[in-house]
Design a protein around this motif. Sequence first.
Motif, short mmCIF file in Angstrom:
data_model
loop_
_atom_site.label_atom_id
_atom_site.label_comp_id
_atom_site.label_asym_id
_atom_site.label_seq_id
_atom_site.Cartn_x
_atom_site.Cartn_y
_atom_site.Cartn_z
N HIS A 1 49.59 12.88 66.04
CA HIS A 1 49.14 14.27 66.04
C HIS A 1 49.94 15.17 66.97
O HIS A 1 49.57 16.32 67.19
CB HIS A 1 47.66 14.32 66.39
CG HIS A 1 46.79 13.61 65.39
ND1 HIS A 1 46.52 14.13 64.14
CD2 HIS A 1 46.17 12.39 65.44
CE1 HIS A 1 45.76 13.27 63.47
NE2 HIS A 1 45.54 12.21 64.23
N THR A 2 51.06 14.65 67.50
CA THR A 2 51.92 15.50 68.34
C THR A 2 52.80 16.41 67.49
O THR A 2 53.44 17.33 68.02
CB THR A 2 52.81 14.65 69.26
OG1 THR A 2 53.68 13.83 68.45
CG2 THR A 2 51.97 13.75 70.17
N ARG A 3 52.89 16.13 66.19
CA ARG A 3 53.69 16.94 65.28
C ARG A 3 52.90 17.13 63.98
O ARG A 3 51.94 16.41 63.71
CB ARG A 3 55.03 16.27 64.92
CG ARG A 3 55.90 15.87 66.10
CD ARG A 3 56.65 17.06 66.69
NE ARG A 3 57.79 16.61 67.46
CZ ARG A 3 57.73 16.06 68.66
NH1 ARG A 3 56.56 15.83 69.22
NH2 ARG A 3 58.84 15.71 69.30
N SER A 4 53.33 18.05 63.16
CA SER A 4 52.69 18.28 61.88
C SER A 4 53.09 17.20 60.87
O SER A 4 54.10 16.52 61.04
CB SER A 4 53.09 19.65 61.33
OG SER A 4 54.47 19.65 60.98
N MET A 5 52.30 17.09 59.80
CA MET A 5 52.65 16.15 58.74
C MET A 5 54.01 16.50 58.14
O MET A 5 54.80 15.62 57.80
CB MET A 5 51.57 16.15 57.66
CG MET A 5 51.81 15.11 56.58
SD MET A 5 50.61 15.18 55.23
CE MET A 5 49.10 14.83 56.12
N GLN A 6 54.27 17.81 58.00
CA GLN A 6 55.54 18.24 57.43
C GLN A 6 56.71 17.77 58.28
O GLN A 6 57.78 17.42 57.76
CB GLN A 6 55.57 19.77 57.29
CG GLN A 6 56.79 20.29 56.53
CD GLN A 6 56.92 19.69 55.15
OE1 GLN A 6 55.93 19.63 54.40
NE2 GLN A 6 58.11 19.21 54.81
#
Length: 324
Positions: free
Chosen positions: A284-289
């Motif tokens: 969750h430190t970055r977006s799925m994209q």
Amino acid sequence: MSFQEIIGQETAKKVLQNGLRQQKISHAYLFHGPAGSGQLKMALHFAKALVCLEKGEDACGHCIECRKMEHGNHPDFLLVEPDGSSIKIDQIRELQRIFSYRSEAGNRKIYIIQDADKMTVQAANSLLKFLEEPPAPAVAMLLTDNVQSILPTIRSRTQPVLFTAVDPKQMIQLLADENYPLPLVRCAVHLVSDPEECRKLLAENWFAEIRNVVLQLGKESASRGSMSLITAQQKIFKGGLGDHVDQVFDLFHLWFKDLIYIQIGQNESIVFIDQLESLSKVAHTRSMQHWISCMALAAECKKMLRSNVNGQLCMEQFLIGVSG
């Protein structure tokens, strides 16, 4: 070994065994499917069944002809493999020379061309007429994981036999029962498509080492610092793993996919399940994209590697891209 001992590939087995049962054997077969899907193993067993004195739908494994195949000294069998990066016209000419003589026992002669897509244009053209009109009765098996690279004229003269990737769950259970380390098995079954290829990969010390490096780099690259570049330099290029950069990209592809699985709550699909706690912190430190773009970047860097771009440069560009 019998056909039943070959995991998966039921469609391919049905095609070949029906031919044996009905004594309707094609003059040429084109085995095609993903790398590591067991084409060579199937081709060798089919060749053994063709020479077997029992003349059934499987090789007996006991007759003199079967034993000659198992020992690699059957006079009516030839395996052609790439000489360096390609199969050259001289290799096909030598095949034609050897197969210009009839078998002393009156049997069909059998040849397998491994990585048939690597034939040079001259070699492929030389094979064309020989495929359809061999001077003596013969059965050809052309093996490839890139069927579109085979000349259409060759494809039209062969009976296609489709191979598919073996179900990873099947292979995980099989290899776990053989006491291979489960964390390594879960990765290996996604890199190769055949249990035997998995066993070879699991036997390599470097495979466990690069998995550990990917785990470390995966955690470090999420921190946006430069530590991952230093780790890659020390652990991969100074640590004797520089020949396995392509597998590093393969494992990273699985790592990023796991991060997406965590974001969508599909934990049962995670490959690095023993790293669930670490993955959960990173996911969750970055977006799925972002993770999807990282998967695309891993594929692009692997493609660059195949185009002979320096491995260290590929890895540096990759890690910089992942860190954002």
